[in-house]
Design an enzyme around this catalytic site. Structure first.
Site, PDB file in Angstrom:
ATOM      1  N   LYS A 213       8.564 -15.517 -21.722  1.00  0.00           N
ATOM      2  CA  LYS A 213       9.215 -14.251 -21.325  1.00  0.00           C
ATOM      3  C   LYS A 213      10.039 -13.689 -22.477  1.00  0.00           C
ATOM      4  CE  LYS A 213       7.611 -13.222 -17.516  1.00  0.00           C
ATOM      5  NZ  LYS A 213       6.378 -13.792 -18.011  1.00  0.00           N
TER       6      LYS A 213
ATOM      7  N   HIS B  73      11.890 -36.517 -30.800  1.00  0.00           N
ATOM      8  CA  HIS B  73      10.719 -36.801 -31.636  1.00  0.00           C
ATOM      9  C   HIS B  73      10.433 -35.681 -32.636  1.00  0.00           C
ATOM     10  CE1 HIS B  73       9.905 -40.291 -29.177  1.00  0.00           C
ATOM     11  NE2 HIS B  73      10.050 -39.541 -28.111  1.00  0.00           N
TER      12      HIS B  73
ATOM     13  N   GLU C  37       7.665 -12.368 -25.288  1.00  0.00           N
ATOM     14  CA  GLU C  37       6.869 -11.149 -25.008  1.00  0.00           C
ATOM     15  C   GLU C  37       7.752  -9.944 -24.713  1.00  0.00           C
ATOM     16  OE1 GLU C  37       4.317 -11.301 -21.561  1.00  0.00           O
ATOM     17  OE2 GLU C  37       5.650 -12.610 -20.480  1.00  0.00           O
TER      18      GLU C  37
ATOM     19  N   LYS D 126      -1.690  -5.604 -19.820  1.00  0.00           N
ATOM     20  CA  LYS D 126      -1.486  -6.265 -18.524  1.00  0.00           C
ATOM     21  C   LYS D 126      -2.665  -7.172 -18.190  1.00  0.00           C
ATOM     22  CE  LYS D 126       0.720  -7.288 -14.850  1.00  0.00           C
ATOM     23  NZ  LYS D 126       1.868  -8.207 -14.979  1.00  0.00           N
TER      24      LYS D 126
ATOM     25  N   GLU E 121       7.713 -21.144 -19.528  1.00  0.00           N
ATOM     26  CA  GLU E 121       7.665 -19.762 -19.008  1.00  0.00           C
ATOM     27  C   GLU E 121       8.869 -18.967 -19.502  1.00  0.00           C
ATOM     28  OE1 GLU E 121       5.556 -17.898 -17.869  1.00  0.00           O
ATOM     29  OE2 GLU E 121       6.663 -16.256 -16.901  1.00  0.00           O
TER      30      GLU E 121
ATOM     31  N   TRP F 272      -3.816  -1.578  -1.325  1.00  0.00           N
ATOM     32  CA  TRP F 272      -3.828  -2.785  -2.147  1.00  0.00           C
ATOM     33  C   TRP F 272      -4.360  -3.865  -1.220  1.00  0.00           C
ATOM     34  CZ3 TRP F 272      -3.423  -3.692  -7.207  1.00  0.00           C
ATOM     35  CH2 TRP F 272      -3.352  -5.008  -7.638  1.00  0.00           C
TER      36      TRP F 272
ATOM     37  N   ASN G 173       0.560  -0.768   6.187  1.00  0.00           N
ATOM     38  CA  ASN G 173       1.002  -1.538   5.034  1.00  0.00           C
ATOM     39  C   ASN G 173       1.588  -2.819   5.600  1.00  0.00           C
ATOM     40  OD1 ASN G 173       1.887  -2.446   2.563  1.00  0.00           O
ATOM     41  ND2 ASN G 173       3.761  -1.231   2.584  1.00  0.00           N
ATOM     42  N   GLY G 174       1.147  -3.973   5.099  1.00  0.00           N
ATOM     43  CA  GLY G 174       1.697  -5.246   5.572  1.00  0.00           C
ATOM     44  C   GLY G 174       0.579  -6.218   5.914  1.00  0.00           C
TER      45      GLY G 174
ATOM     46  N   ARG H 265       1.504   1.849  -5.863  1.00  0.00           N
ATOM     47  CA  ARG H 265       1.659   0.836  -4.800  1.00  0.00           C
ATOM     48  C   ARG H 265       0.349   0.201  -4.408  1.00  0.00           C
ATOM     49  NH1 ARG H 265       6.446   0.983  -2.041  1.00  0.00           N
ATOM     50  NH2 ARG H 265       5.460  -0.049  -0.278  1.00  0.00           N
TER      51      ARG H 265
ATOM     52  N   CYS I  94       0.870  -1.186   0.000  1.00  0.00           N
ATOM     53  CA  CYS I  94       0.000   0.000   0.000  1.00  0.00           C
ATOM     54  C   CYS I  94       0.901   1.229   0.000  1.00  0.00           C
ATOM     55  CB  CYS I  94      -0.864   0.015   1.248  1.00  0.00           C
ATOM     56  SG  CYS I  94      -1.874  -1.455   1.449  1.00  0.00           S
TER      57      CYS I  94
HETATM   58  C1  AGP Z   1       2.675 -13.057 -18.780  1.00  0.00           C
HETATM   59  O1  AGP Z   1       3.910 -12.366 -18.628  1.00  0.00           O
HETATM   60  C2  AGP Z   1       1.629 -12.199 -19.484  1.00  0.00           C
HETATM   61  N1  AGP Z   1       1.481 -10.968 -18.813  1.00  0.00           N
HETATM   62  C3  AGP Z   1       0.349 -12.995 -19.724  1.00  0.00           C
HETATM   63  O2  AGP Z   1       0.676 -14.260 -20.261  1.00  0.00           O
HETATM   64  C4  AGP Z   1      -0.511 -13.222 -18.462  1.00  0.00           C
HETATM   65  O3  AGP Z   1       0.130 -14.152 -17.615  1.00  0.00           O
HETATM   66  C5  AGP Z   1      -1.869 -13.783 -18.902  1.00  0.00           C
HETATM   67  O4  AGP Z   1      -2.486 -12.833 -19.740  1.00  0.00           O
HETATM   68  C6  AGP Z   1      -2.801 -14.078 -17.714  1.00  0.00           C
HETATM   69  O5  AGP Z   1      -3.067 -12.892 -17.028  1.00  0.00           O
HETATM   70  P1  AGP Z   1      -3.802 -13.021 -15.581  1.00  0.00           P
HETATM   71  O6  AGP Z   1      -2.846 -13.744 -14.683  1.00  0.00           O
HETATM   72  O7  AGP Z   1      -4.042 -11.597 -15.160  1.00  0.00           O
HETATM   73  O8  AGP Z   1      -5.068 -13.788 -15.771  1.00  0.00           O
END
Ligand code: AGP
Length: 619
Positions: free
Chosen positions: A492, A511, A495, A614, A488, A76, A102-103, A27, A2
């Site tokens: 990364k 394979h 993206e 996001k 993963e 938050w 905060n915490g 925050r 927060c």
């Molecule tokens: C991952 O780095 C991306 N930002 C994306 O794959 C994300 O994980 C996915 O869109 C799911 O988002 P969410 O966790 O908010 O549901």
């Protein structure tokens, strides 16, 4: 996480607080509030759910905020949703003590029960509110000469967990007091004015003279400056420093990008996900459970639905859920889930993983699951978002806002939360004894330290990344829980650096994908511990040999002491030894840093990669 600001000086506190909260909104931004002590000795508070603008609107409609002592909070949510009643500040029964926090106060439930037995009326669902009433008791039980700082010292001795607390008291119109343990607090020293804040961005428009506060310390702030003691009342010294960041850098904690800051926050984020999850008898405690233990005992199948990084967390969870509970566990991309007519019924538990809690693919998947009478448990980072509201139970990851589009700290939070759910299921179903659950949680609680240790030695990965900046593609190989980590790592890189990357199960290489191997091609291999399933370790060492023999540049992530990989590794990235199922919490870290640094070497914006958002609220 927060945003907190306290002020005592010559300016209207409401203006200083609102300006500080605007700087601190990154925050936390699901509710906000302020408290001001007027010269006439009255304490005034206003709180509003939603964005800071909602609070500003209410304040604009009321006047008389002349007080020059006060504080502000932007939230938050962890305990209790983002509502007016749960917004900070919280006050005591007399309305003369206001607290912002905060915490996470881990023992708040026991403290709340004690306060209510003593007749206190608590109005919120938060952990914070107990502090206001404990201070009320400390003041009323003491001599009139006892100060608000004395009272806060007494109360801090009763609190377990992490906290930054800032307190104002109508009887102390020229003082703001604060305390911190495992949560940020910094002092700004102005000319005839003093600031207390979560970070310097809240006050560097007024002063760049700051004071670092140590653990378990109490700050008593007046216009003349601050007096510091420890929780026992022994005087201590702060560490003065000059802030040379601009506001933007301050919001990023001095990092050039939020993503770099969030990678560095992972030890704390992981610790916060785990904090307070272990009951006194060693059992697991989830958040808002609207499912009974019997509901969980009735489960005979688990589905995990999610997207992107959250989906990879689900793939890791599968190994733990099946290993600990012996329940079948399927992991599905949310966008595919409902179109394949999955077999669901009342005994199916669907776990929806979502950092934002707003991903439409995942939301539609759980709506479908509930139509089929399945029970839904959400793992989410955003209190009050849609997916938890549409679920039967929720476990919040409490990682704080993640501003960078690429998920980092919330991925670790998701993995840890999934492991907790797996242990919780095993616990209520009696498949693991309490001591076995406790032993696994104890190992989990070692992980924030191991994450910190891994990040502390990550610099060679940055140097390697700069060498790979011009690579055309990178392959990622893993086995067991290392396979979702490979996925993963590839995501990364895609993206952030817009580079072609693919993750494979290492056993799948022969394979087909091995045809991709050519001289100089970087291949990252996540090696399982030789102390786990040794047969897996031997097989993956063979896989490294296979690609190395065809000219690949082998980048091997292996635990300390694993010497078998050395003859075939172009580069070795060491991670601490961990239990098999917890390894992703450290093996993922080099992959985050590798992708981030390659993108930076390519001159790309790692906070806002092209074409991405996001939270994806379209199907
Ligand atoms: C991952 O780095 C991306 N930002 C994306 O794959 C994300 O994980 C996915 O869109 C799911 O988002 P969410 O966790 O908010 O549901």
């Amino acid at each position: 996480m927060c945003g907190i600001i306290g002020y005592v000086g010559g300016k209207p506190a409401v203006e200083v607080a609102l300006e500080g909260l605007r700087r601190l909104e990154y925050r936390g931004y699901d509710s906000a509030g302020i408290a001001v002590v007027d010269p006439d000795g009255s304490l005034r508070t206003r709180r509003r759910a939603g964005k800071l603008a909602n609070l500003e609107k209410v304040l604009a409609e009321t006047d008389g905020w002349a007080g020059t002592t006060g504080m502000g909070h932007t939230r938050w949510a962890t305990h209790g949703g983002p509502t007016d009643a749960n917004a900070h500040p919280h006050v005591d029964c007399t309305g003369t003590v206001a607290v912002i926090h905060n915490g996470i106060i881990e023992n708040f439930a026991a403290l709340r029960a004690e306060l209510e037995r003593a007749g206190h009326q608590l109005a919120s669902e938060t952990d914070t509110e107990v502090v206001a009433h404990l201070i009320e008791d400390a003041l009323s039980a003491a001599e009139p000469t006892v100060t608000i700082a004395d009272a806060l010292r007494v109360v801090c001795g009763r609190l377990e967990g992490a906290f930054t607390l800032v307190v104002t008291h109508s009887g102390s119109p020229d003082t703001v007091v604060a305390a911190r343990r495992n949560s940020p607090l910094v002092v700004g020293l102005g000319d005839g004015e003093t600031f207390l804040a979560s970070d310097v961005s809240a006050f560097i428009a007024h002063t760049r003279a700051a004071l670092e506060i140590g653990q378990n310390q109490i700050v008593e702030a007046t216009r003349a400056g601050v007096t510091l003691t420890d929780f026992a009342g022994t005087p201590v010294e702060g560490r003065p420093f000059h802030v040379d960041w601009d506001v933007s850098a301050a919001e990023k904690g001095g990092f050039p990008y939020f993503m770099l800051k969030e990678i560095s926050e992972q030890p704390t984020a992981l610790a916060d996900t785990l904090r307070g999850r272990l009951s006194d008898d060693g059992g697991i405690v989830l958040d808002e459970e609207r499912l009974s233990e019997q509901d969980f005992r009735d489960v005979d199948k688990v589905f995990i639905v999610a997207c992107g990084t959250a989906y990879h967390a689900g793939l890791i969870a599968k190994y733990a859920v099946e290993h600990w509970t012996r329940l079948p566990c399927e992991v599905e991309m949310a966008s595919e889930f409902r179109y394949r007519d999955p077999v669901l019924d009342r005994s199916t538990l669907v776990i929806a993983i979502s950092q934002s809690g707003e991903t439409l693919d995942t939301l539609m998947a759980i709506k479908h699951a509930r139509e089929q009478k399945a029970r839904v448990l959400a793992i989410c980072n955003t209190n009050g978002s849609t997916i938890p509201r549409e679920s039967d139970a929720v476990l919040y990851t409490r990682c704080g806002p993640e501003v960078g589009v690429a998920a980092t700290k919330t991925f670790l939070g998701q993995v840890a939360a999934c492991l907790l759910v797996g242990l919780f299921l095993a616990q209520v179903r009696g498949v693991l004894y309490g001591d076995e659950v406790g032993a696994n949680v104890a190992m989990l609680q070692q992980m924030p330290g191991l994450v910190e240790q891994t990040l502390a030695t990550i610099e060679p990965v940055r140097a390697l990344a700069r060498e790979l900046a011009d690579a055309k593609a990178v392959l990622f190989l893993g086995r067991h829980v290392g396979y979702p980590v490979a996925l993963e790592g590839a995501l990364k890189l895609k993206e952030l650096a817009y580079m072609h990357a693919e993750g494979f199960p290492a056993g799948e290489l022969k394979h087909g994908p091995i045809a991709l191997i050519e001289p100089g091609l970087p291949v990252v291999v996540i090696v399982p511990s030789p102390r786990g399933r040794s047969v897996l370790h031997g097989k993956i060492v063979s896989n490294i040999q296979e690609v190395r023999a065809r000219g690949a540049r082998t980048i091997v992530i292996a635990e300390e002491g694993d010497t078998d990989v050395e003859p075939y590794a172009s580069h070795i990235i060491r991670v601490p030894r961990t239990p098999t199922l917890l390894a992703p919490l450290v093996t993922t870290l080099p992959l985050q840093v590798l992708a981030c640094e390659i993108a930076l070497a390519r001159g790309l914006d790692v906070d806002q990669p092209r074409n991405l958002a996001k939270s994806v609220t379209v199907e």
